[in-house]
Design a protein around this motif. Sequence first.
Motif, mmCIF file in Angstrom:
data_model
loop_
_atom_site.group_PDB
_atom_site.id
_atom_site.type_symbol
_atom_site.label_atom_id
_atom_site.label_comp_id
_atom_site.label_asym_id
_atom_site.label_seq_id
_atom_site.Cartn_x
_atom_site.Cartn_y
_atom_site.Cartn_z
ATOM 1 N N SER A 47 0.994 -1.129 -0.159
ATOM 2 C CA SER A 47 0.214 -0.144 0.048
ATOM 3 C C SER A 47 0.761 1.191 -0.139
ATOM 4 O O SER A 47 0.349 2.296 -0.785
ATOM 5 C CB SER A 47 -0.798 0.212 1.168
ATOM 6 O OG SER A 47 -0.175 -0.038 2.314
ATOM 7 N N ARG A 50 2.288 1.851 -3.577
ATOM 8 C CA ARG A 50 1.088 2.274 -4.361
ATOM 9 C C ARG A 50 0.795 3.716 -4.193
ATOM 10 O O ARG A 50 0.575 4.522 -4.921
ATOM 11 C CB ARG A 50 -0.155 1.461 -4.020
ATOM 12 C CG ARG A 50 -0.428 0.088 -4.661
ATOM 13 C CD ARG A 50 -1.651 -0.540 -4.745
ATOM 14 N NE ARG A 50 -2.501 -0.560 -3.538
ATOM 15 C CZ ARG A 50 -2.174 -1.732 -2.757
ATOM 16 N NH1 ARG A 50 -1.454 -2.649 -3.132
ATOM 17 N NH2 ARG A 50 -2.830 -1.714 -1.696
ATOM 18 N N ASP A 51 0.933 4.235 -2.757
ATOM 19 C CA ASP A 51 0.811 5.499 -2.588
ATOM 20 C C ASP A 51 2.018 6.180 -3.101
ATOM 21 O O ASP A 51 1.836 7.627 -3.599
ATOM 22 C CB ASP A 51 0.715 5.740 -0.831
ATOM 23 C CG ASP A 51 -0.336 5.104 -0.322
ATOM 24 O OD1 ASP A 51 -1.435 4.904 -1.211
ATOM 25 O OD2 ASP A 51 -0.414 4.846 0.781
ATOM 26 N N VAL A 53 3.796 5.692 -5.680
ATOM 27 C CA VAL A 53 3.571 5.756 -7.130
ATOM 28 C C VAL A 53 2.481 6.647 -7.519
ATOM 29 O O VAL A 53 2.703 7.479 -8.629
ATOM 30 C CB VAL A 53 3.256 4.305 -7.828
ATOM 31 C CG1 VAL A 53 2.692 4.298 -9.263
ATOM 32 C CG2 VAL A 53 4.475 3.254 -7.719
ATOM 33 N N LYS A 54 1.510 6.670 -6.809
ATOM 34 C CA LYS A 54 0.393 7.685 -7.075
ATOM 35 C C LYS A 54 0.723 8.954 -6.967
ATOM 36 O O LYS A 54 0.616 9.886 -7.744
ATOM 37 C CB LYS A 54 -0.915 7.447 -6.038
ATOM 38 C CG LYS A 54 -2.105 8.170 -6.464
ATOM 39 C CD LYS A 54 -3.317 7.889 -5.642
ATOM 40 C CE LYS A 54 -4.521 8.655 -5.898
ATOM 41 N NZ LYS A 54 -5.329 8.236 -4.797
ATOM 42 N N ALA A 55 1.533 9.437 -5.901
ATOM 43 C CA ALA A 55 2.119 10.633 -5.592
ATOM 44 C C ALA A 55 2.894 11.066 -6.567
ATOM 45 O O ALA A 55 3.034 12.189 -7.269
ATOM 46 C CB ALA A 55 2.672 10.736 -4.349
ATOM 47 N N ILE A 57 2.853 10.268 -9.913
ATOM 48 C CA ILE A 57 2.247 10.383 -10.957
ATOM 49 C C ILE A 57 1.645 11.729 -10.840
ATOM 50 O O ILE A 57 1.812 12.595 -11.887
ATOM 51 C CB ILE A 57 1.165 9.234 -11.148
ATOM 52 C CG1 ILE A 57 1.888 8.088 -11.680
ATOM 53 C CG2 ILE A 57 0.214 9.592 -12.277
ATOM 54 C CD1 ILE A 57 0.858 6.969 -11.552
ATOM 55 N N GLU A 58 1.129 12.061 -9.762
ATOM 56 C CA GLU A 58 0.441 13.596 -9.760
ATOM 57 C C GLU A 58 1.425 14.561 -9.804
ATOM 58 O O GLU A 58 1.217 15.658 -10.202
ATOM 59 C CB GLU A 58 -0.040 13.518 -8.505
ATOM 60 C CG GLU A 58 -1.374 12.632 -8.189
ATOM 61 C CD GLU A 58 -1.972 12.752 -6.683
ATOM 62 O OE1 GLU A 58 -1.463 13.467 -5.974
ATOM 63 O OE2 GLU A 58 -3.198 12.192 -6.632
ATOM 64 N N ILE A 64 2.388 8.228 -17.730
ATOM 65 C CA ILE A 64 1.382 6.964 -18.279
ATOM 66 C C ILE A 64 1.071 7.088 -19.724
ATOM 67 O O ILE A 64 0.423 8.107 -19.933
ATOM 68 C CB ILE A 64 0.333 6.569 -17.015
ATOM 69 C CG1 ILE A 64 1.010 6.532 -15.741
ATOM 70 C CG2 ILE A 64 -0.336 5.430 -17.501
ATOM 71 C CD1 ILE A 64 1.892 5.487 -15.383
#
Length: 519
Positions: A47, A50-51, A53-55, A57-58, A64
């Motif tokens: 988790s 994942r957090d 990677v999400k950060a 991307i933002e 992507i």
Amino acid sequence: MSLFILVVTVEKMSDEDEAPVVKKARIFYGSLEEKEKERLSREGTSSAARDAVKAAIEAGNINISSGESMEMEERVSERQAEVLAEFERRKRARQITVSTDDVEVKACLRALGEPITLFGEGPAERRERLRNILSVVGPDALRKSKKEDEKAKRTQDEYQQTWYHEGPSSLKEARIWLAKYSLPRAVERLDAARAQKEIPESTRTVKQQELHKALRNVNNFCSQIGDDRPISHCQFSPNSKMLVTASWSGLCKLWKVPDCTLVRTLRGHNTNVGAISFHPQATLTLEESDVNMASCAVDGSVKLWSLDSDEPVADIEGHSMRVARVAWHPSGRFLGTTCYDNSWRLWDLEAQEEILHQEGHSKGVHDLHFHPDGSLAGTGGLDAFARVWDLRTGRCIMFLEGHHKEIYSINFSPNGFHVATGSGDNTCKVWDLRHRRCMYTIPAHENLVSSVKFQPNDGHFLLTGSYDNIAKVWTHPGWSPLKTLAGHEGKVMGLDLSPDGQLIATCSYDRTFKLWMSE
């Protein structure tokens, strides 16, 4: 505290299998608490990843894609197509026949717009390069290029051909009039030449020696400041008692000679005056109120003048570019003008119209002179060529080719068959109309020759003026230098000889004109 756990697994078998079910036991050793901690730690790590990677991307640190992709089969097919195309090109190249003549190979490369040779390239490599080029563009490209070259050559040949068109009836009448005027004068000139030939050679030699002695004694008789700008042209009146000068200030002045007193200032031009010329009968049979002079200027204006007024009598309109020279026909009926629009024109002053607009030079026409008989006209151009025109037929009867730079002056000899041209290549050439060739080249000056002039009556000597600040007198025949007229501080822009043979006038960039006389 440890716990022993027995896990029994049963493998499912299909209904067709008759073998008995085999039970396998898997035994795990360890505490349930430790296993649970490991499971929870794994879930927490995934988790957190994942957090992260999400950060990312933002934040824009990870891009992507939109899901587009290229199949490997497409790449392979493109590569195969390129290889096949290359094989086809090589196959075509083997079938193309290329000349073994290296000159022809170079000509083909030039026709295709390719360099005819490369560094270190030999004839064999050049042939191979031509074969490869033809395999790409196709053999038809060379045929098309040759056809285009032939078409362009035909067009150029057609452009260089002499063509004629029907002129106005006034031109036809003028040509007939010129023929009737010139033929009797030619007969008179030839009779005078025959009479001169009958004189004993010893007598002619004595006269020539006396003339040469007088020319060697020519010195500066008078020097006069003619204007506050350079003086571009000068000419004696037919009675040898007046001299007219043209200046870059736009003024033309009439002087009494030999005392150089100002008679009249002619005001009418607004810019540099290129030339001014007396009517052949001015001061002889013409009235002072008649048209006695004509002048031209850089702005294309041509003006006619009388002797009793300082204002122009009339303007001749039609030129849009610089008019360099004006010249009267020996009859006095026609006036010739040269223009920098690559043409010269003939004006009928009795009919008050332009009867001839003659082209033929590739650059501006600078000077014009009429044959003593009135049958021919000679023009000198900035294209380094001179032409002799038959006014009775309109044809160019002689092309004077030989100068390397612009021709600034042309003059017919009174004998009727010699023509002198002065050029920017510092030479003066003498041409023979009978043999249609250059008979002598005089290395006259150290700068461009601005003016040439034969002796008006007999043509026994030749005058040349130059931008090297001097004028020279040359014998005829022989073309050896007799006298150097030095004294100007600037370029000699024009010169003239009085009809009675007593005076020589030179005008210069130093704003003065000088009179020269034999002592």
